[in-house]
Design an enzyme around this catalytic site. Structure first.
Site, PDB file in Angstrom:
ATOM      1  N   TYR A  80      -3.311  -3.658   6.900  1.00 18.18           N
ATOM      2  CA  TYR A  80      -1.851  -3.621   7.023  1.00 18.18           C
ATOM      3  C   TYR A  80      -1.416  -2.508   7.975  1.00 18.18           C
ATOM      4  O   TYR A  80      -0.570  -2.715   8.859  1.00 18.18           O
ATOM      5  CB  TYR A  80      -1.217  -3.424   5.649  1.00 18.18           C
ATOM      6  CG  TYR A  80       0.283  -3.290   5.685  1.00 18.18           C
ATOM      7  CD1 TYR A  80       1.085  -4.387   5.994  1.00 18.18           C
ATOM      8  CD2 TYR A  80       0.906  -2.067   5.421  1.00 18.18           C
ATOM      9  CE1 TYR A  80       2.467  -4.282   6.039  1.00 18.18           C
ATOM     10  CE2 TYR A  80       2.290  -1.952   5.462  1.00 18.18           C
ATOM     11  CZ  TYR A  80       3.068  -3.058   5.772  1.00 18.18           C
ATOM     12  OH  TYR A  80       4.432  -2.939   5.830  1.00 18.18           O
ATOM     13  N   SER A  98       6.430   0.052  10.343  1.00 16.68           N
ATOM     14  CA  SER A  98       6.336   0.722   9.055  1.00 16.68           C
ATOM     15  C   SER A  98       5.735   2.104   9.217  1.00 16.68           C
ATOM     16  O   SER A  98       5.000   2.382  10.180  1.00 16.68           O
ATOM     17  CB  SER A  98       5.455  -0.111   8.108  1.00 16.68           C
ATOM     18  OG  SER A  98       5.067   0.617   6.965  1.00 16.68           O
TER      19      SER A  98
END
Length: 313
Positions: free
Chosen positions: A200, A188
């Site tokens: 994350y 990501s």
């Protein structure tokens, strides 16, 4: 002084020419990656009945990968944690691709401390040649680290890291046996380090590093297994209800673009070329300025998410 200037002129001109040549090569390599044909068919030669396993495939980008892999002639193992939802998605795939074979694997990736060796048994005699490590996500986004619970942190790491590593470890012998094979890992833009997404972002940074290390390992060992990391930016999906546009594709468009990157001869690449343009900002904008820009963007996203949640009540 004039003589010294004249003496320096030639070396500096060589340095300038070398710099320009280097930049030109890098730009050419960047665009070639998005123009060259995919080598995905290498893992599904005629008459071999190849299978792909997609984790987190019950919706979003994962289901987009399942659709596009079926379109390109693969049979599919759909992984997810909701049995009924997987059955529904299996029926959806078979309606569009009646000649495909689709099987489901039910497991909650949040519980990745459990032994996953049984998944290899589920594969059985199927000729698995592609693994797409797509399962991922973050719990309680927009919260500072100290606001998260122990369970929040551990669940995010299990989902994004532990599960991907363990299922790859378990399936590696099968992929090696069935080579040429392919492992795709989904990373990501958050891997660059985003405020209020510390766990994350860190987990996606791990995905990038794991991908590079695994690619180096199979190369060193001479294994016929290719490893490619795919960085993903803003994408419309069930969990991310954004307007579709140039920089926010649908999940299936993103998956199609990602499969077109196969064979680009890089360990990690942006899956969708407009996202790669956005990615340039992470290198060109000073870090302290970038943090403020990202902080403002994430605050806007938080307000939008809260407004949508309020409407549902």
């Amino acid at each position: 002084m004039l003589q010294i200037s004249e003496q320096l002129k030639t070396p500096f001109s060589y340095i300038g020419a070398a710099t320009v040549s280097y930049l030109a090569v890098q730009v050419a390599r960047h665009f070639y990656c998005y123009l060259r044909p995919s080598s995905l068919s290498r893992y599904n030669p005629p008459g071999k009945d190849a299978w792909a396993l997609v984790t987190g495939a019950s919706d979003g980008i994962g289901f987009g990968f399942a659709q596009e892999l079926c379109k390109r002639g693969f049979n599919i193992f759909l992984h997810g944690r909701n049995h009924d939802k997987l059955l529904s998605k299996r029926d959806e795939l078979l309606a569009e691709f009646p000649h495909a074979k689709v099987r489901i694997i039910v497991f909650d990736a949040f519980k990745s401390d459990e032994d996953l060796s049984w998944i290899a048994q589920e594969i059985g005699d199927a000729r698995l040649t592609v693994l797409v490590n797509n399962a991922g996500g973050g719990l309680n986004p927009f919260k500072r680290l100290a606001e998260l619970t122990h369970e929040d942190v551990q669940a995010t790491i299990n989902l994004n890291n532990t599960f991907a590593v363990q299922i790859t470890r378990v399936l590696m012998p099968i992929l090696e046996k069935n080579g040429p094979s392919l492992i795709l890992t989904i990373s990501s833009a958050a891997a660059y380090g985003m405020p209020t997404l510390a766990v994350y972002s860190g987990s996606k940074g791990f995905v990038d590093s794991f991908t590079r290390s695994l690619q180096a390992e199979v190369t060193l060992d001479g294994k016929d297994v290719d490893v490619l990391g795919l960085r993903v930016g803003n994408t419309k999906s069930q969990g991310n209800d954004v307007a579709v546009g140039l920089f926010s594709p649908t999940s299936r468009t993103l998956a199609s673009a990602a499969l077109n990157r196969v064979g680009c001869d890089r360990p990690v690449v942006w899956a969708y070329w407009p996202h790669s343009l956005q990615g340039l900002s992470f290198h060109l904008i000073p870090r302290n300025v970038l943090i403020r820009i990202l902080g403002g963007h994430l605050r806007d996203m938080k307000r939008e998410a809260e407004a949508k949640q309020a409407k549902k009540r």
